[in-house]
Design a protein around this motif. Structure first.
Motif, PDB file in Angstrom:
ATOM      1  N   PRO B  61       0.782  -1.244   0.000  1.00 58.33           N
ATOM      2  CA  PRO B  61       0.000   0.000   0.000  1.00 58.33           C
ATOM      3  C   PRO B  61       0.812   1.292   0.000  1.00 58.33           C
ATOM      4  CG  PRO B  61       0.129  -0.856   2.210  1.00 58.33           C
ATOM      5  CD  PRO B  61       0.853  -1.846   1.324  1.00 58.33           C
ATOM      6  N   ASN B  62       2.122   1.196   0.312  1.00 56.37           N
ATOM      7  CA  ASN B  62       2.901   2.429   0.492  1.00 56.37           C
ATOM      8  C   ASN B  62       2.973   3.240  -0.790  1.00 56.37           C
ATOM      9  OD1 ASN B  62       3.328   1.698   3.119  1.00 56.37           O
ATOM     10  ND2 ASN B  62       5.374   0.875   2.773  1.00 56.37           N
ATOM     11  N   GLY B  63       2.678   4.535  -0.671  1.00 57.08           N
ATOM     12  CA  GLY B  63       2.726   5.440  -1.810  1.00 57.08           C
ATOM     13  C   GLY B  63       1.382   5.616  -2.498  1.00 57.08           C
ATOM     14  N   TYR B  64       0.363   4.941  -1.979  1.00 57.56           N
ATOM     15  CA  TYR B  64      -0.972   4.976  -2.588  1.00 57.56           C
ATOM     16  C   TYR B  64      -2.036   5.298  -1.540  1.00 57.56           C
ATOM     17  CZ  TYR B  64       1.607   2.027  -5.911  1.00 57.56           C
ATOM     18  OH  TYR B  64       2.537   1.512  -6.775  1.00 57.56           O
ATOM     19  N   ASN B  65      -3.152   5.828  -2.036  1.00 58.71           N
ATOM     20  CA  ASN B  65      -4.333   6.024  -1.200  1.00 58.71           C
ATOM     21  C   ASN B  65      -5.569   5.721  -2.015  1.00 58.71           C
ATOM     22  OD1 ASN B  65      -3.704   7.039   1.555  1.00 58.71           O
ATOM     23  ND2 ASN B  65      -2.569   8.575   0.386  1.00 58.71           N
ATOM     24  N   VAL B  66      -6.637   5.326  -1.319  1.00 57.87           N
ATOM     25  CA  VAL B  66      -7.892   5.038  -1.991  1.00 57.87           C
ATOM     26  C   VAL B  66      -9.039   5.654  -1.213  1.00 57.87           C
ATOM     27  CG1 VAL B  66      -7.146   2.861  -3.066  1.00 57.87           C
ATOM     28  CG2 VAL B  66      -8.139   2.848  -0.759  1.00 57.87           C
ATOM     29  N   SER B  67     -10.174   5.713  -1.882  1.00 56.95           N
ATOM     30  CA  SER B  67     -11.414   6.114  -1.237  1.00 56.95           C
ATOM     31  C   SER B  67     -12.537   5.326  -1.892  1.00 56.95           C
ATOM     32  CB  SER B  67     -11.652   7.614  -1.387  1.00 56.95           C
ATOM     33  OG  SER B  67     -11.703   7.978  -2.750  1.00 56.95           O
ATOM     34  N   ARG B  68     -13.645   5.194  -1.207  1.00 57.58           N
ATOM     35  CA  ARG B  68     -14.799   4.470  -1.776  1.00 57.58           C
ATOM     36  C   ARG B  68     -16.068   5.168  -1.282  1.00 57.58           C
ATOM     37  NH1 ARG B  68     -16.101  -1.194  -2.583  1.00 57.58           N
ATOM     38  NH2 ARG B  68     -17.723  -1.187  -4.197  1.00 57.58           N
ATOM     39  N   SER B  69     -16.456   6.187  -2.003  1.00 57.10           N
ATOM     40  CA  SER B  69     -17.629   6.955  -1.601  1.00 57.10           C
ATOM     41  C   SER B  69     -18.917   6.360  -2.163  1.00 57.10           C
ATOM     42  CB  SER B  69     -17.487   8.417  -2.032  1.00 57.10           C
ATOM     43  OG  SER B  69     -17.284   8.483  -3.432  1.00 57.10           O
ATOM     44  N   THR B  70     -18.813   5.582  -3.226  1.00 55.73           N
ATOM     45  CA  THR B  70     -19.991   4.941  -3.811  1.00 55.73           C
ATOM     46  C   THR B  70     -19.674   3.479  -4.098  1.00 55.73           C
ATOM     47  OG1 THR B  70     -19.388   5.370  -6.115  1.00 55.73           O
ATOM     48  CG2 THR B  70     -20.644   7.095  -4.968  1.00 55.73           C
ATOM     49  N   THR B  71     -20.696   2.678  -4.336  1.00 55.50           N
ATOM     50  CA  THR B  71     -20.466   1.274  -4.691  1.00 55.50           C
ATOM     51  C   THR B  71     -19.735   1.172  -6.013  1.00 55.50           C
ATOM     52  OG1 THR B  71     -22.451   0.576  -3.513  1.00 55.50           O
ATOM     53  CG2 THR B  71     -21.623  -0.918  -5.209  1.00 55.50           C
ATOM     54  N   GLU B  72     -20.006   2.102  -6.948  1.00 52.70           N
ATOM     55  CA  GLU B  72     -19.477   1.980  -8.300  1.00 52.70           C
ATOM     56  C   GLU B  72     -18.013   2.373  -8.453  1.00 52.70           C
ATOM     57  OE1 GLU B  72     -23.695   2.206  -8.081  1.00 52.70           O
ATOM     58  OE2 GLU B  72     -22.242   3.740  -7.487  1.00 52.70           O
ATOM     59  N   ASP B  73     -17.548   3.345  -7.663  1.00 56.39           N
ATOM     60  CA  ASP B  73     -16.251   3.961  -7.923  1.00 56.39           C
ATOM     61  C   ASP B  73     -15.211   3.642  -6.853  1.00 56.39           C
ATOM     62  OD1 ASP B  73     -18.300   6.625  -8.903  1.00 56.39           O
ATOM     63  OD2 ASP B  73     -17.104   5.407 -10.283  1.00 56.39           O
ATOM     64  N   PHE B  74     -13.991   3.377  -7.316  1.00 57.38           N
ATOM     65  CA  PHE B  74     -12.903   3.052  -6.382  1.00 57.38           C
ATOM     66  C   PHE B  74     -11.617   3.630  -6.950  1.00 57.38           C
ATOM     67  CE2 PHE B  74     -10.954   1.290  -2.893  1.00 57.38           C
ATOM     68  CZ  PHE B  74     -10.192   0.154  -3.097  1.00 57.38           C
ATOM     69  N   PRO B  75     -11.390   4.937  -6.801  1.00 53.79           N
ATOM     70  CA  PRO B  75     -10.192   5.558  -7.372  1.00 53.79           C
ATOM     71  C   PRO B  75      -8.946   5.272  -6.540  1.00 53.79           C
ATOM     72  CG  PRO B  75     -11.551   7.187  -6.242  1.00 53.79           C
ATOM     73  CD  PRO B  75     -12.326   5.908  -6.214  1.00 53.79           C
ATOM     74  N   LEU B  76      -7.808   5.208  -7.222  1.00 48.73           N
ATOM     75  CA  LEU B  76      -6.504   4.992  -6.594  1.00 48.73           C
ATOM     76  C   LEU B  76      -5.671   6.246  -6.804  1.00 48.73           C
ATOM     77  CD1 LEU B  76      -4.437   2.924  -5.299  1.00 48.73           C
ATOM     78  CD2 LEU B  76      -3.699   2.483  -7.662  1.00 48.73           C
ATOM     79  N   ARG B  77      -5.153   6.783  -5.717  1.00 50.84           N
ATOM     80  CA  ARG B  77      -4.383   8.013  -5.772  1.00 50.84           C
ATOM     81  C   ARG B  77      -2.916   7.726  -5.558  1.00 50.84           C
ATOM     82  NH1 ARG B  77      -4.507  13.274  -7.516  1.00 50.84           N
ATOM     83  NH2 ARG B  77      -3.262  14.621  -6.171  1.00 50.84           N
ATOM     84  N   LEU B  78      -2.077   8.217  -6.461  1.00 51.07           N
ATOM     85  CA  LEU B  78      -0.624   8.154  -6.289  1.00 51.07           C
ATOM     86  C   LEU B  78      -0.123   9.541  -5.894  1.00 51.07           C
ATOM     87  CD1 LEU B  78      -1.190   5.748  -8.351  1.00 51.07           C
ATOM     88  CD2 LEU B  78       1.193   6.064  -9.040  1.00 51.07           C
ATOM     89  N   GLU B  79       0.532   9.610  -4.775  1.00 51.61           N
ATOM     90  CA  GLU B  79       1.123  10.870  -4.330  1.00 51.61           C
ATOM     91  C   GLU B  79       2.636  10.769  -4.502  1.00 51.61           C
ATOM     92  OE1 GLU B  79      -0.770  13.265  -3.447  1.00 51.61           O
ATOM     93  OE2 GLU B  79      -2.603  12.446  -2.584  1.00 51.61           O
ATOM     94  N   LEU B  80       3.249  11.815  -5.012  1.00 42.22           N
ATOM     95  CA  LEU B  80       4.707  11.855  -5.131  1.00 42.22           C
ATOM     96  C   LEU B  80       5.235  10.631  -5.863  1.00 42.22           C
ATOM     97  CD1 LEU B  80       5.585  13.125  -1.531  1.00 42.22           C
ATOM     98  CD2 LEU B  80       5.510  14.458  -3.654  1.00 42.22           C
ATOM     99  N   ALA B  81       4.889  10.545  -7.139  1.00 38.56           N
ATOM    100  CA  ALA B  81       5.240   9.372  -7.934  1.00 38.56           C
ATOM    101  C   ALA B  81       6.749   9.104  -7.922  1.00 38.56           C
ATOM    102  CB  ALA B  81       4.761   9.562  -9.368  1.00 38.56           C
TER     103      ALA B  81
END
Lengths: 110, 111
Positions: B61-81
């Motif tokens: 998981p290091n270097g990534y973050n996620v959120s799940r505000s709806t059943t349909e969407d699951f975005p993956l965030r990369l910070e400081l690539a």
């Protein structure tokens, strides 16, 4: 030791050959098992589930041996279109995370 | 049938930049997953979610973050690539006991 291990191959076989892959797993409490197929630069696609009693889908047969902790995939009468990487998947939990093997590459040649 | 849709398909990032990989599924699955696959290797789980509002770490998981505000969407965030995040990223949905449906992947290069 990896949780799931596969012979990476490559397996190079002629059309019409029968080929078998094995996949070993380390956790005896694993509950469900699958084979996926992944074509080059594509996403994995579910090929078949693996049951203790064995299951067959056309030319493909999957087997589970819980005592020896391995699953197998047998492909009969290989076709050129069977060329792909085959991933085995082992799940420790009914719901949650799957562990993928690194895959076995099969090339079927004319 | 759309299944699992990922965007973008390709992206080149510079070191230190950030981005969000989008994943949407239309199968009403509660479970969604993010995997990365390095060349010649298997899939490694980054994060997963068992339903809206619930996420948990996978093995890398290091270097990534996620959120799940709806059943349909699951975005993956990369910070400081970082160059080590160069990989192919696959989103999947489905239940462990029945197998997953994967998106077509995002090929990310960090230079």
């Amino acid at each position: 030791r990896k949780e799931v291990e596969q012979d990476p191959g490559p397996f190079n076989v002629p059309e019409g050959a029968t080929v078998a892959f094995n996949c070993t797993y380390s956790n005896s409490a694993s509950q469900s098992f699958f084979w996926y197929r992944q074509d080059c630069r594509k996403e994995p696609k579910l090929l078949m589930s693996v049951y203790s009693s064995g299951n067959e889908d056309g030319r493909f047969t999957a087997q589970l041996n819980r005592a020896s902790q391995y699953i197998s995939l047998l492909i009969r009468d290989s076709k050129l279109s069977d060329s792909a990487t085959y991933l085995c998947v082992v799940n420790r939990e009914v719901a949650g995370k799957s562990t993928f093997g690194d895959g076995t590459t099969l090339t079927v040649k004319p | 049938n759309a299944g699992v849709t990922q965007t973008p398909k390709f992206r080149i990032l510079k070191i230190g930049q950030s981005m969000t990989l989008q994943c949407t599924q239309d199968m009403n699955h509660n479970y969604m997953y993010w995997y990365r696959q390095d060349p010649g290797m298997g899939l490694k789980l980054i994060y997963y979610s068992v339903g809206a509002g619930i996420t948990d770490k996978g093995e890398v998981p290091n270097g990534y973050n996620v959120s799940r505000s709806t059943t349909e969407d699951f975005p993956l965030r990369l910070e400081l690539a970082a160059p080590s995040q160069t990989s192919v990223y696959f989103c999947a949905s489905g239940q462990t006991a029945y197998g997953y449906t994967f998106g077509s992947g995002t090929r990310l290069t960090v230079v």
